[in-house]
Design an enzyme around this catalytic site. Structure first.
Site, short mmCIF file in Angstrom:
data_model
loop_
_atom_site.label_atom_id
_atom_site.label_comp_id
_atom_site.label_asym_id
_atom_site.label_seq_id
_atom_site.Cartn_x
_atom_site.Cartn_y
_atom_site.Cartn_z
N ASP A 29 0.91 -1.21 -0.05
CA ASP A 29 -0.11 -0.07 -0.20
C ASP A 29 0.81 1.28 0.00
OD1 ASP A 29 -3.41 0.52 1.14
OD2 ASP A 29 -1.66 2.19 1.23
N ASN A 86 -12.77 -3.11 2.65
CA ASN A 86 -13.72 -1.95 3.07
C ASN A 86 -14.69 -2.07 1.92
OD1 ASN A 86 -12.17 -0.98 5.29
ND2 ASN A 86 -10.91 -0.13 3.82
N VAL A 95 -10.88 3.06 -3.39
CA VAL A 95 -10.70 2.70 -4.57
C VAL A 95 -11.66 1.41 -5.06
CG1 VAL A 95 -9.03 1.62 -6.02
CG2 VAL A 95 -8.04 3.03 -4.53
N HIS A 99 -10.47 -5.23 -3.04
CA HIS A 99 -9.09 -5.54 -2.54
C HIS A 99 -9.01 -5.96 -1.13
CE1 HIS A 99 -9.70 -1.01 -2.33
NE2 HIS A 99 -9.20 -1.19 -1.20
N HIS A 101 -6.95 -6.08 2.15
CA HIS A 101 -5.93 -5.51 2.79
C HIS A 101 -5.29 -6.34 3.80
CE1 HIS A 101 -6.82 -1.09 2.50
NE2 HIS A 101 -8.04 -1.47 2.08
P1 5GP Z 1 -9.83 1.44 0.46
O1 5GP Z 1 -9.77 2.43 1.15
O2 5GP Z 1 -10.40 1.71 -1.00
O3 5GP Z 1 -10.02 0.18 1.17
O4 5GP Z 1 -8.11 1.13 0.22
C1 5GP Z 1 -7.57 1.69 -0.88
C2 5GP Z 1 -5.92 1.76 -0.51
O5 5GP Z 1 -5.17 1.79 -1.82
C3 5GP Z 1 -5.72 2.59 0.38
O6 5GP Z 1 -5.06 2.10 1.62
C4 5GP Z 1 -4.59 3.71 -0.22
O7 5GP Z 1 -3.50 3.91 0.25
C5 5GP Z 1 -4.17 2.62 -1.71
N1 5GP Z 1 -3.78 3.15 -2.67
C6 5GP Z 1 -4.32 4.21 -3.27
N2 5GP Z 1 -3.75 4.67 -4.29
C7 5GP Z 1 -2.66 3.84 -4.42
C8 5GP Z 1 -1.54 3.64 -5.49
O8 5GP Z 1 -1.37 4.44 -6.43
N3 5GP Z 1 -0.63 2.71 -5.25
C9 5GP Z 1 -0.51 1.84 -4.01
N4 5GP Z 1 0.15 1.18 -3.93
N5 5GP Z 1 -1.41 1.91 -3.32
C10 5GP Z 1 -2.81 2.99 -3.32
#
Ligand code: 5GP
Length: 113
Positions: A29, A86, A95, A99, A101
């Site tokens: 991440d 999430n 996003v 996914h 985590h």
């Molecule tokens: P969500 O909040 O959708 O469950 O998690 C999205 C995750 O994607 C977040 O923890 C954020 O830090 C990670 N993330 C967002 N953009 C990027 C990126 O460009 N590269 C990587 N490696 N992680 C990302």
């Protein structure tokens, strides 16, 4: 329009990838919330749990078994880890490409914030 994570899978956006197979990809991440914070992403852009289909069953199960494999590969199987998916606005999803985590390397608190 490909999602952010499809672009990472296509190597159009760089990421620190630690694992890949036919169904999924695992990378660090960009904004880690624990000493180890990895994302396991299906190559199929399933939007979120709420939009997954019965035919996604194998892919969804594969994400969890891949978490087990990554825990062994990255050396935190013994100490333990947390997995989080999430879902939607209240779930903290940012996003819209499902996914899982994986958080590890410190003791997690409960309940999560
Ligand atoms: P969500 O909040 O959708 O469950 O998690 C999205 C995750 O994607 C977040 O923890 C954020 O830090 C990670 N993330 C967002 N953009 C990027 C990126 O460009 N590269 C990587 N490696 N992680 C990302």
């Amino acid at each position: 329009m490909p999602t952010l994570f499809e672009k990472i899978a296509a190597r159009e956006i760089p990421a620190d990838i630690v694992y890949e197979d036919d169904l999924c990809l695992c990378f660090h991440d960009i904004n880690p919330q624990a000493p180890i914070h990895l994302l396991i992403v299906p190559k199929k852009p399933i939007v979120r749990i709420a939009e997954a289909k019965p035919e996604d069953k194998e892919t969804l199960g594969h994400l969890i078994l891949t978490a087990q494999l990554i825990a062994k590969q990255e050396g935190f199987e013994q100490n333990g880890f947390r997995t989080v998916i999430n879902n939607g606005q209240d779930g903290g999803e940012e996003v819209p490409h499902l996914h899982l985590h994986i958080l590890a390397g410190r003791k997690m608190t409960w309940p999560p914030g």
